[in-house]
Design an enzyme around this catalytic site. Sequence first.
Site, PDB file in Angstrom:
ATOM      1  N   GLU A   1       0.043  -9.915  -1.042  1.00  0.00           N
ATOM      2  CA  GLU A   1      -1.375 -10.280  -1.302  1.00  0.00           C
ATOM      3  C   GLU A   1      -1.898 -10.402  -2.657  1.00  0.00           C
ATOM      4  O   GLU A   1      -2.806 -11.391  -3.011  1.00  0.00           O
ATOM      5  CB  GLU A   1      -2.157  -9.218  -0.505  1.00  0.00           C
ATOM      6  CG  GLU A   1      -1.857  -9.312   1.101  1.00  0.00           C
ATOM      7  CD  GLU A   1      -2.531  -8.590   1.911  1.00  0.00           C
ATOM      8  OE1 GLU A   1      -3.344  -8.737   3.013  1.00  0.00           O
ATOM      9  OE2 GLU A   1      -2.421  -7.375   1.827  1.00  0.00           O
TER      10      GLU A   1
ATOM     11  N   GLY B   1       0.646  -5.710   0.653  1.00  0.00           N
ATOM     12  CA  GLY B   1      -0.355  -5.787  -0.211  1.00  0.00           C
ATOM     13  C   GLY B   1       0.301  -6.158  -1.757  1.00  0.00           C
ATOM     14  O   GLY B   1      -0.413  -6.829  -2.378  1.00  0.00           O
TER      15      GLY B   1
ATOM     16  N   GLU C   1       3.158  -6.236   7.782  1.00  0.00           N
ATOM     17  CA  GLU C   1       2.142  -5.299   8.290  1.00  0.00           C
ATOM     18  C   GLU C   1       2.636  -5.070   9.707  1.00  0.00           C
ATOM     19  O   GLU C   1       2.141  -4.008  10.302  1.00  0.00           O
ATOM     20  CB  GLU C   1       0.809  -5.594   7.993  1.00  0.00           C
ATOM     21  CG  GLU C   1       0.436  -5.284   6.421  1.00  0.00           C
ATOM     22  CD  GLU C   1       0.866  -6.304   5.428  1.00  0.00           C
ATOM     23  OE1 GLU C   1       0.180  -6.162   4.426  1.00  0.00           O
ATOM     24  OE2 GLU C   1       1.419  -7.232   5.660  1.00  0.00           O
TER      25      GLU C   1
ATOM     26  N   ALA D   1       0.820  -1.446   0.104  1.00  0.00           N
ATOM     27  CA  ALA D   1      -0.094   0.051  -0.071  1.00  0.00           C
ATOM     28  C   ALA D   1       0.803   1.243  -0.065  1.00  0.00           C
ATOM     29  O   ALA D   1       1.879   1.130   0.710  1.00  0.00           O
ATOM     30  CB  ALA D   1      -0.849   0.089   1.241  1.00  0.00           C
TER      31      ALA D   1
END
Length: 252
Positions: A102, A99, A122, A54
């Site tokens: 992910e 992310g 994270e 992110a």
Amino acid sequence: GIVVLGLNRSQAKNALNKNLLKMMSKAVDALKSDKKVRTVIFRSEVPGIFCAGADLKERAKMHSSEVSSFVSKARATINEMANLPVPTIAAIDGTALGGGLELALACDIRVAASSAKMGLVETKLAIIPGAGGTQRLPRTIGVSLAKELIFSARIVDGDEAKSIGLISHVVEQNEAGDAAYRRALALAREFLPQGPVAMRVAKLAINQGMEVDLVTGLAIEEACYAQTIPTKDRIEGLLAFKEKRPPRYKGE
């Protein structure tokens, strides 16, 4: 039949911001109903980077309510990728963190260069993976090891990722920096000769079956198999086998 979606936000290491998620969602939505699409490869156009996760600079300017909305959008977009009806391959030629990993986990198959770096980091920021990482990582490598990687925020290279089952193939990086992408293309070309309807239904059967008990999974397989029986693809496949020639599938 091979579609390549390339991330190219070089100034921010392909970090996921609102605009990039919007473009990704639009691209994926266009692929859902396109019967000419047989396989989708997700890659980066930025050397040494797959996706840094992110965009924390953008997030720092958001109100708390905006952050929740952003994470929901990221989760929804990555779910849309996971639900594409055709095979998807992540070509990881560089760093895939948070992310970014992910995103790769939402693909059916992951290929990485040995020099690539991957991790769900994270917890270093006192948050948790919010776009599917806590669910897809344990389904991929097992619960205990997934917990270890998330709790430690550890980053692994391509060789270790292969050894723990995070990726399917590891390749030595080449001078062009696209070794994983080239391997992904080779895999995609292996998929092309197969029956298009069968490929879509096989993916559906596997995905749905993995979430239920074996008896229910076998019922799902039976229902999915029935979808292939009346297709022209199946008739062509049997005819080609009888005539000892490659099948010429058109899809339905």
